[in-house]
Design an enzyme around this catalytic site. Structure first.
Site, PDB file in Angstrom:
ATOM      1  N   GLY A  72       0.815  -1.209   0.000  1.00 28.86           N
ATOM      2  CA  GLY A  72       0.000   0.000   0.000  1.00 28.86           C
ATOM      3  C   GLY A  72       0.848   1.258   0.000  1.00 28.86           C
ATOM      4  CG  ASP A 130      -0.883  -0.781   8.549  1.00 33.08           C
ATOM      5  OD1 ASP A 130      -1.849   0.002   8.625  1.00 33.08           O
ATOM      6  OD2 ASP A 130      -0.827  -1.695   7.714  1.00 33.08           O
ATOM      7  N   GLY A 181      -5.680  -0.559   9.839  1.00 34.73           N
ATOM      8  CA  GLY A 181      -4.930  -1.267  10.866  1.00 34.73           C
ATOM      9  C   GLY A 181      -5.492  -2.642  11.089  1.00 34.73           C
ATOM     10  CD  GLU A 206      -8.212  -1.802   7.715  1.00 39.51           C
ATOM     11  OE1 GLU A 206      -8.980  -1.450   6.798  1.00 39.51           O
ATOM     12  OE2 GLU A 206      -7.001  -2.032   7.533  1.00 39.51           O
ATOM     13  CD  GLN A 260      -6.771   5.450   7.154  1.00 39.93           C
ATOM     14  OE1 GLN A 260      -6.478   5.336   8.330  1.00 39.93           O
ATOM     15  NE2 GLN A 260      -7.849   4.918   6.619  1.00 39.93           N
TER      16      GLN A 260
END
Length: 413
Positions: free
Chosen positions: A15, A145, A190, A246, A301
């Site tokens: 990501g 993360d 996360g 999440e 984010q």
């Protein structure tokens, strides 16, 4: 091995973040100055670009555009989620990589990513060494993360944290303007580590902390959540701001999002998460009759470069530069990491960590920082995270909008 002379191959994976290209800028600008590096290549779409022999000649790029990468979000070279099998099971990809490395005299390989990417980097490093091919392999970390082992924090986390805290503050002000009930449930990324969700606590510094914060490090009970919200509303004029990860799971270890629908999985076998905020918001509406909003921050984010932390941008750029210098000096099979110096003043040192320690090892939020029966995080988190979000670093404006890097992306033939 020291004094290797040959090409450098750089690839991005996983990501994107708002600062991942800052590390790319650090690698490219430093590599183009090195006498030991004969060519600088950027792989298209991560390791697949190397396997498919699709990579760009970075020497053909304008230096102005390479510098603009520092403030350009997303992965400029394209990313990928591709898992290499263990060489003992299937070495096809590794043999292909060796073939490509030999063809283009690649003596430096850098992989920019998170846990799975460091695993890929480690596997490649070990295979090249076992094959007798001299190639210095370096991991350049990134992940919003913040869950990579061995580093105080991860490139990309601080800027995402700043975005989350700012957005929570803005939502908090907006959601409380009417004299009618309102419950907002905000979902942060996360999977197993709640660093991003915890970042919402930073809003407390300016008096706009969320009422409830739930991290994946502790079990989540839906019925208890409903009661928690009701308690807050009873004390707060029927208003409540709750932030959830999440990755929250029940005591059986099932993701809350999977209780509603069977989600898809990515190429690494990870469940694709999301939809928790909407699910919980609908549940609160059903139980209370209050107006609710489920807000999923999703991609915003991790790509919100307009709120990037200067500390994050500069540290990430330097991490890329240091990776090149270390590799040219003979380091290999390492990941660049940050070590915070003791004392009140925030300072870090750049260290090198063996890749095998970084690969597939997750760093979670300390349980002692999770307080109020799993509904909040402590001031220790603020002390840890607040220095990371300081300062601004933005792309220059053009026509009133950010001017991001525009690479030519000329393929190597």
């Amino acid at each position: 091995m020291k004094n290797l002379k040959g090409a450098l191959m750089f690839a991005q994976s996983g990501g994107p973040t708002s600062v991942i290209n800052s590390s790319a800028a650090g690698v490219f600008i430093e590599a183009l100055k090195s006498k030991n590096i004969t060519e600088v290549y950027g792989a298209a779409n991560g390791i697949k670009g190397v396997l498919e022999e699709k990579f760009y000649d970075i020497s053909k790029e304008d230096m102005k555009e390479l510098k603009l990468l520092k403030n350009t979000p997303s992965s400029a070279l394209g990313s990928v989620r591709y898992k290499l099998k263990d060489a003992s099971v299937d070495d096809t990809d590794y043999k292909r990589l060796l073939e490509v490395f030999k063809k283009y005299n690649v003596r430096y390989f850098f992989y920019n990513g998170g846990n799975d990417s460091m695993d890929t980097c480690n596997k490649i490093s070990k295979f090249m060494a076992n094959s007798g091919y001299d190639c210095n392999v370096m991991g350049v970390p990134k992940t919003i993360d913040n869950d990579l082992f061995g580093t105080d924090h991860c490139p990309g986390f601080a800027s995402a944290a700043k975005y989350i805290a700012t957005t929570v503050m803005e939502i908090s002000l907006d959601a409380k303007v009417y004299d009618t009930p309102m419950v907002c449930v905000i979902e942060c990324m996360g999977r197993h580590a709640g660093w991003l969700t915890a970042a919402s606590k930073l809003a407390a510094v300016n008096g706009l902390a969320p009422d409830l914060i739930y991290l994946p490090e502790v079990d989540f009970d839906i019925d208890k959540f409903v009661e928690d919200v009701k308690d807050v509303c009873a004390k707060n004029n029927n208003k409540c701001i709750a932030v959830v990860s999440e990755g929250i799971k029940n005591k059986e270890g099932t993701f809350i999002c999977e209780l509603v629908a069977q989600g898809a999985r990515d190429s690494f076998g990870h469940a694709q998460l999301g939809g928790v905020a909407a699910t919980l918001a609908n549940l609160i509406k059903e139980k209370t009759g209050f107006k609710t909003r489920g807000i999923e921050l999703s991609l915003m984010q991790r790509c919100g470069a307009h709120l990037a932390s200067k500390v994050d941008v500069e540290e990430t750029f330097n991490a890329g530069r240091i990776a090149v210098k270390a590799a040219v000096n003979g380091e290999t099979d390492k990941m660049v990491c940050y070590e915070r110096k003791p004392g009140k003043k925030y300072e870090i040192e750049y260290k090198l960590l063996p890749l095998e320690l970084a690969a597939n090892t997750e760093k979670t939020v300390p349980l002692e920082w999770i307080i109020d029966d799993g509904r909040n995080v402590s001031d220790e988190f603020i002390d840890y995270a607040l220095p990371l979000i300081q300062g601004e670093s933005k792309a220059p404006l053009e026509n009133g909008l950010p001017r991001f890097a525009k690479l030519k992306k000329i393929f190597v033939k």
